[in-house]
Design a protein around this motif. Structure first.
Motif, PDB file in Angstrom:
ATOM      1  N   VAL A   1       0.836  -1.194   0.000  1.00 44.25           N
ATOM      2  CA  VAL A   1       0.000   0.000   0.000  1.00 44.25           C
ATOM      3  C   VAL A   1       0.874   1.248   0.000  1.00 44.25           C
ATOM      4  N   GLU A   2       1.903   1.234   0.853  1.00 56.46           N
ATOM      5  CA  GLU A   2       2.778   2.400   0.980  1.00 56.46           C
ATOM      6  C   GLU A   2       3.423   2.765  -0.349  1.00 56.46           C
ATOM      7  N   GLU A   3       3.930   1.749  -1.052  1.00 54.64           N
ATOM      8  CA  GLU A   3       4.603   2.023  -2.330  1.00 54.64           C
ATOM      9  C   GLU A   3       3.632   2.601  -3.340  1.00 54.64           C
ATOM     10  N   MET A   4       2.436   2.038  -3.416  1.00 53.51           N
ATOM     11  CA  MET A   4       1.445   2.543  -4.369  1.00 53.51           C
ATOM     12  C   MET A   4       1.119   4.010  -4.091  1.00 53.51           C
ATOM     13  N   LEU A   5       0.889   4.340  -2.821  1.00 54.65           N
ATOM     14  CA  LEU A   5       0.474   5.699  -2.495  1.00 54.65           C
ATOM     15  C   LEU A   5       1.633   6.690  -2.540  1.00 54.65           C
TER      16      LEU A   5
ATOM     17  N   SER B   1       0.775  10.052  -5.589  1.00 61.60           N
ATOM     18  CA  SER B   1       0.211  10.956  -4.589  1.00 61.60           C
ATOM     19  C   SER B   1      -1.091  11.604  -5.058  1.00 61.60           C
ATOM     20  N   ASN B   2      -1.455  11.401  -6.344  1.00 63.92           N
ATOM     21  CA  ASN B   2      -2.712  11.955  -6.861  1.00 63.92           C
ATOM     22  C   ASN B   2      -3.915  11.075  -6.555  1.00 63.92           C
ATOM     23  N   ILE B   3      -3.693   9.878  -6.002  1.00 70.92           N
ATOM     24  CA  ILE B   3      -4.826   9.014  -5.638  1.00 70.92           C
ATOM     25  C   ILE B   3      -5.610   9.671  -4.506  1.00 70.92           C
ATOM     26  N   GLN B   4      -6.898   9.820  -4.712  1.00 68.41           N
ATOM     27  CA  GLN B   4      -7.769  10.462  -3.719  1.00 68.41           C
ATOM     28  C   GLN B   4      -8.557   9.466  -2.881  1.00 68.41           C
ATOM     29  N   VAL B   5      -8.954   8.367  -3.523  1.00 72.80           N
ATOM     30  CA  VAL B   5      -9.808   7.372  -2.866  1.00 72.80           C
ATOM     31  C   VAL B   5      -9.193   5.994  -3.059  1.00 72.80           C
ATOM     32  N   VAL B   6      -9.134   5.221  -1.977  1.00 70.89           N
ATOM     33  CA  VAL B   6      -8.619   3.854  -2.047  1.00 70.89           C
ATOM     34  C   VAL B   6      -9.738   2.881  -1.709  1.00 70.89           C
ATOM     35  N   CYS B   7      -9.962   1.910  -2.582  1.00 68.44           N
ATOM     36  CA  CYS B   7     -10.934   0.854  -2.333  1.00 68.44           C
ATOM     37  C   CYS B   7     -10.245  -0.303  -1.612  1.00 68.44           C
ATOM     38  N   ILE B   8     -10.808  -0.706  -0.478  1.00 64.68           N
ATOM     39  CA  ILE B   8     -10.259  -1.799   0.312  1.00 64.68           C
ATOM     40  C   ILE B   8     -11.034  -3.066  -0.048  1.00 64.68           C
ATOM     41  N   ALA B   9     -10.394  -3.961  -0.794  1.00 64.39           N
ATOM     42  CA  ALA B   9     -11.047  -5.190  -1.256  1.00 64.39           C
ATOM     43  C   ALA B   9     -10.202  -6.409  -0.905  1.00 64.39           C
ATOM     44  N   THR B  10      -9.560  -6.351   0.243  1.00 60.85           N
ATOM     45  CA  THR B  10      -8.728  -7.436   0.743  1.00 60.85           C
ATOM     46  C   THR B  10      -9.574  -8.360   1.630  1.00 60.85           C
ATOM     47  N   PRO B  11      -9.018  -9.484   2.101  1.00 59.05           N
ATOM     48  CA  PRO B  11      -9.761 -10.334   3.030  1.00 59.05           C
ATOM     49  C   PRO B  11     -10.280  -9.549   4.234  1.00 59.05           C
TER      50      PRO B  11
ATOM     51  N   GLN C   1      -6.676  -2.744   9.011  1.00 54.94           N
ATOM     52  CA  GLN C   1      -5.272  -2.393   8.772  1.00 54.94           C
ATOM     53  C   GLN C   1      -5.107  -1.578   7.502  1.00 54.94           C
ATOM     54  N   HIS C   2      -5.715  -2.035   6.419  1.00 56.69           N
ATOM     55  CA  HIS C   2      -5.519  -1.363   5.134  1.00 56.69           C
ATOM     56  C   HIS C   2      -6.269  -0.040   5.055  1.00 56.69           C
ATOM     57  N   ALA C   3      -7.442   0.031   5.671  1.00 60.11           N
ATOM     58  CA  ALA C   3      -8.175   1.305   5.689  1.00 60.11           C
ATOM     59  C   ALA C   3      -7.389   2.358   6.458  1.00 60.11           C
ATOM     60  N   ILE C   4      -6.836   1.985   7.600  1.00 59.45           N
ATOM     61  CA  ILE C   4      -6.064   2.946   8.404  1.00 59.45           C
ATOM     62  C   ILE C   4      -4.789   3.363   7.671  1.00 59.45           C
ATOM     63  N   GLN C   5      -4.152   2.423   6.966  1.00 62.30           N
ATOM     64  CA  GLN C   5      -2.967   2.777   6.180  1.00 62.30           C
ATOM     65  C   GLN C   5      -3.304   3.826   5.133  1.00 62.30           C
ATOM     66  N   ALA C   6      -4.384   3.604   4.394  1.00 67.57           N
ATOM     67  CA  ALA C   6      -4.764   4.542   3.338  1.00 67.57           C
ATOM     68  C   ALA C   6      -5.177   5.892   3.915  1.00 67.57           C
ATOM     69  N   LEU C   7      -5.941   5.879   4.986  1.00 72.10           N
ATOM     70  CA  LEU C   7      -6.371   7.125   5.630  1.00 72.10           C
ATOM     71  C   LEU C   7      -5.178   7.919   6.154  1.00 72.10           C
ATOM     72  N   SER C   8      -4.231   7.207   6.778  1.00 68.78           N
ATOM     73  CA  SER C   8      -3.071   7.888   7.365  1.00 68.78           C
ATOM     74  C   SER C   8      -2.178   8.519   6.302  1.00 68.78           C
ATOM     75  N   MET C   9      -2.295   8.026   5.058  1.00 73.40           N
ATOM     76  CA  MET C   9      -1.509   8.592   3.962  1.00 73.40           C
ATOM     77  C   MET C   9      -2.310   9.590   3.141  1.00 73.40           C
ATOM     78  N   GLY C  10      -3.463  10.034   3.694  1.00 74.92           N
ATOM     79  CA  GLY C  10      -4.185  11.152   3.101  1.00 74.92           C
ATOM     80  C   GLY C  10      -5.285  10.818   2.130  1.00 74.92           C
ATOM     81  N   CYS C  11      -5.732   9.556   2.108  1.00 74.19           N
ATOM     82  CA  CYS C  11      -6.774   9.157   1.154  1.00 74.19           C
ATOM     83  C   CYS C  11      -8.104   8.894   1.852  1.00 74.19           C
ATOM     84  N   HIS C  12      -9.186   9.111   1.120  1.00 74.31           N
ATOM     85  CA  HIS C  12     -10.486   8.629   1.534  1.00 74.31           C
ATOM     86  C   HIS C  12     -10.531   7.125   1.236  1.00 74.31           C
TER      87      HIS C  12
END
Length: 338
Positions: free
Chosen positions: A57-61, A65-75, A81-92
């Protein structure tokens, strides 16, 4: 003023992640920028989407840096974990059902979003089906009067074709059980239509999944709602060969209605005092995953709602609090199980 094209990333490109990707790429108001998944490109349907693939996730974001929204479609067990990672890096975030596998994890996601001033979009796409919209409207408009009794039935098939050795399906920590993975949509329907559910009794059984899963496959639940409403939920993934029924029957002061079919996507009974049943739009077909099928293919409504919310701050049909409430109901069912 021209609308902004909303830029998306996806974490997890399995069946559901691929559906998100397709819906994003076919929506004129959105753009798929990149995907993160631990699998190799050869094991994913990347050729269908033509975007970069990252292992983390970190590498992608960091790379986009233009990604605004991240879809969480993991198990399921990774949603928090993944929602908090994306939120902490500035994404909805758009979080697939269930929002998480515990109320504590739902609260952690909500707190992180509030801290970062970011938005959470929870996926409960069955709310968009025409029969769901119709039954919600007649309840909200008091056409049924007081609701006395409700029966929810979820009878599906999930066998060795779905639960495969070494896969996250069937594990307690990542799957969580049939109420989270298969039937949370229908628990959400009961909550959406009736309001908070007080769980009074639950009993679980494992009929034919002893060697396939770490949890039971069937159960009976009794619940209360409103001032004196009573309800029941009967569920099972032990059916032979294919899904049979997902239904909700409502017995009320001024009438009786039932949504049924395999995916709660048909009005099968309507008898209401001085009421003429309207003609509804056709429901979307179920999500087809080859050897098994899931709930209604309504993800295009979800992505469109996210785009509209980002551009116009328009309301969403599902809130983070709704996602949390469904998880809380399932937690309470498990806590009372005999």
């Amino acid at each position: 003023m021209a609308e902004e094209t909303i830029k998306f990333g996806i974490i997890g490109l399995g069946h559901i992640g691929a559906r998100h990707a397709h819906m994003i790429q076919t929506n004129p108001g959105s753009e798929l920028v990149a995907v993160a998944d631990i699998k190799n490109v050869e094991d994913l349907a990347m050729q269908n989407f033509q975007v970069p693939l990252y292992e983390s996730v970190e590498e992608m974001l960091m790379q986009h840096s233009n990604i605004q929204v991240v879809c969480i479609a993991t198990p399921n067990g990774y949603h928090c974990q993944h929602a908090i990672q994306a939120l902490s890096m500035g994404c909805h975030v758009v979080v697939e059902k269930p929002m998480a596998l515990s109320v504590d994890d739902c609260d952690a996601i909500i707190q992180e979003a509030q801290k970062r001033n970011k938005r959470i979009f929870c996926v409960m796409q069955n709310r968009f089906s025409p029969p769901s919209q119709w039954i919600k409207s007649i309840i909200d408009d008091k056409i049924l009067g007081e609701i006395f009794q409700v029966q929810v039935v979820c009878y599906w098939n999930r066998d060795h074709r779905y639960y495969k050795k070494g896969h996250w399906h069937g594990t307690e920590d990542l799957d969580g059980g049939v109420l989270f993975t298969q039937f949370s949509h229908f628990i959400d329907m009961a909550y959406w239509l009736l309001g908070p559910l007080a769980i009074n009794y639950s009993e679980f059984s494992n009929f034919n999944h002893q060697h396939l899963t770490e949890f039971d496959d069937s159960g009976q639940v009794l619940f209360s709602f409103g001032e004196r409403g009573k309800g029941s939920l009967s569920f099972s993934s032990s059916l032979y060969n294919q899904n049979f029924e997902s239904s909700i029957t409502i017995i009320a002061e001024k009438g009786t209605v039932k949504l049924g079919g395999q995916y709660m996507n048909d009005v099968v009974y309507c008898d209401i005092n001085n009421y003429e049943m309207p003609t509804l739009r056709a429901s979307s077909p179920p999500n087809d995953y080859g050897q098994y099928k899931g709930s209604a293919a309504n993800h295009h409504f979800v992505i469109n709602e996210v785009v509209n919310n980002m551009n116009h701050n328009s309301p969403c049909i599902t809130t983070p609090e709704d996602g949390r409430s469904v998880v809380e109901i399932i937690e309470n069912i498990h806590l009372l199980k005999k």
